[in-house]
Design an enzyme around this catalytic site. Sequence first.
Site, PDB file in Angstrom:
ATOM      1  N   ARG A 171       0.801  -1.232   0.000  1.00  0.00           N
ATOM      2  CA  ARG A 171       0.000   0.000   0.000  1.00  0.00           C
ATOM      3  C   ARG A 171       0.836   1.285   0.000  1.00  0.00           C
ATOM      4  O   ARG A 171       0.288   2.382  -0.042  1.00  0.00           O
ATOM      5  CB  ARG A 171      -0.962  -0.009   1.202  1.00  0.00           C
ATOM      6  CG  ARG A 171      -2.190  -0.863   0.943  1.00  0.00           C
ATOM      7  CD  ARG A 171      -3.188  -0.768   2.065  1.00  0.00           C
ATOM      8  NE  ARG A 171      -2.764  -1.516   3.242  1.00  0.00           N
ATOM      9  CZ  ARG A 171      -3.132  -1.221   4.485  1.00  0.00           C
ATOM     10  NH1 ARG A 171      -3.880  -0.174   4.722  1.00  0.00           N
ATOM     11  NH2 ARG A 171      -2.721  -1.964   5.482  1.00  0.00           N
ATOM     12  N   GLU A 194      -7.097 -13.071  15.129  1.00  0.00           N
ATOM     13  CA  GLU A 194      -6.964 -12.068  14.066  1.00  0.00           C
ATOM     14  C   GLU A 194      -8.336 -11.589  13.607  1.00  0.00           C
ATOM     15  O   GLU A 194      -9.316 -12.346  13.642  1.00  0.00           O
ATOM     16  CB  GLU A 194      -6.198 -12.668  12.878  1.00  0.00           C
ATOM     17  CG  GLU A 194      -4.742 -12.951  13.180  1.00  0.00           C
ATOM     18  CD  GLU A 194      -4.005 -11.705  13.645  1.00  0.00           C
ATOM     19  OE1 GLU A 194      -3.852 -10.771  12.852  1.00  0.00           O
ATOM     20  OE2 GLU A 194      -3.604 -11.655  14.822  1.00  0.00           O
TER      21      GLU A 194
END
Length: 460
Positions: free
Chosen positions: A13, A157
């Site tokens: 990103r 998670e």
Amino acid sequence: MNIVILAAGMGKRMHSALPKVLHPLAGQPLLSHVIDTARSLSPTRLVVVIGHGGEAVRAAVAAPDVQFAVQEQQLGTGHALAQALPLLDVNQPTLVLYGDVPLTRASTLKRLTDAAAKAGQNGHKAGYGILTVTLDDPTGYGRIVRGATGQVLRIVEQKDASDDERLIDEINTGIVVTPTAPLAGWLAALGNDNAQGEYYLTDVVEAAIAAGHPVVTAQPDAEWETLGVNSKQQLAELERVYQRNAADALLAAGVTLADPARFDLRGSISCGRDVFIDVNCVFEGLVTLADNVRIGPNCVIRDAVIGAGTRVDAYTHIESATVGAQAVLGPYARLRPGAQLADEVHVGNFVEVKNANIGHGSKANHLSYVGDADVGAGVNIGAGTITCNYDGANKHRTVIEDNVFVGSDTQLVAPVRVGRGVTIAAGTTVWKDVPEDTLVLNEKTQIAKTGYVRPVKHKR
Ligand code: UD1
Ligand code: CA
């Protein structure tokens, strides 16, 4: 203690060819901030796990006290830590940091390692510590699942969490400290049957609990200590955090900043009493400002020592230079490497000084180049003076002794020496040494043609 810094991720990103951990924050790669913090804890082993752009990362931070482990494929944080195992001392605990989390304070890490060490006392097995933080918006992070008595059970998670688990707002920062001897077994037993198909370091928590190791948590003083960089936006946000902290430290020490939000430090600065810094200045490398120094707006100052009471006016650039006391620089002055200015020197607008000594009280106020020169005390350098230091192949020095008056638009063709007390007429080219107390000028003729008609442009 062993410290392992995980830095193999690619940072998609960031949309950049530069590996994520090498993007600069306050002028230094993200990873260098983490390494500096790690060093402040005096680890016995310091290992960086590299992968994406690994060779560039290695070259950027190589040092005798840093070892590298290569993770060829990014198969998860547990797999990353496993690559470092052969380099660790099994008799010491291992602190795991992230190369893209640059602002964690050493005091916070100390709190975490102390908590784990304390849990391991009194006949208990060695403690496992997790740095956690409670966030208003925990989206994306691993959640800390606790049992009825508040004891940590596991970390789940985001992508693997149930709706109920996603409501948990205490998150895993990723920073943990673990006993090292059992780590190899725990990591080897990790599976990757989860939403991301990765070997999660977070799953080690359950193994530690099952093996009877106490699991404890610690929290940082500030949330920003745990923030990571995944995008340019987050990088910019952390840069502001860093700069605000740097500005606050200066304010606390008594420096006046016209606006702490418009101050940038990319290195370190030390200031005397009653220093004033106007807006939009950038300080790089090692900068020292003595008492009562005033820095005007929009200055860039790198690796410089500036003496007491000196005023640096707007838009002045200084690099690798020293300036005495009570000097006046700028606006628009430029000191390049090797400029050494004595007390009370004035260097004004559009004057460039490079590799030159300028003596006490000398002035070059307008539009000049003083390079590879030794200028004495009490010298006045007129507007447009140029030291012609370069013959196309080599550089030569110009020596101007004390109390010389250099008329405007003078060229000094080096090597050349101008004796003390010399007066150089305006527009002189000086290419031979001049003995002291002499007037020097070039013969020139002024021709005036009366009745001259200028050419005109033909209209079509
Ligand atoms: C991880 C944690 C999560 C935590 C979050 C905090 C796991 C499974 N999850 O998630 O609980 O809330 O960090 O930011 O640990 N890395 C490698 N090799 C790999 C994968 C990662 O070196 O194969 C490095 C990355 O470069 C980075 C760090 O490990 O420095 C964390 O990786 P990242 O992918 O950001 O982890 P998250 O999925 O965010
Ligand atoms: Ca992350």
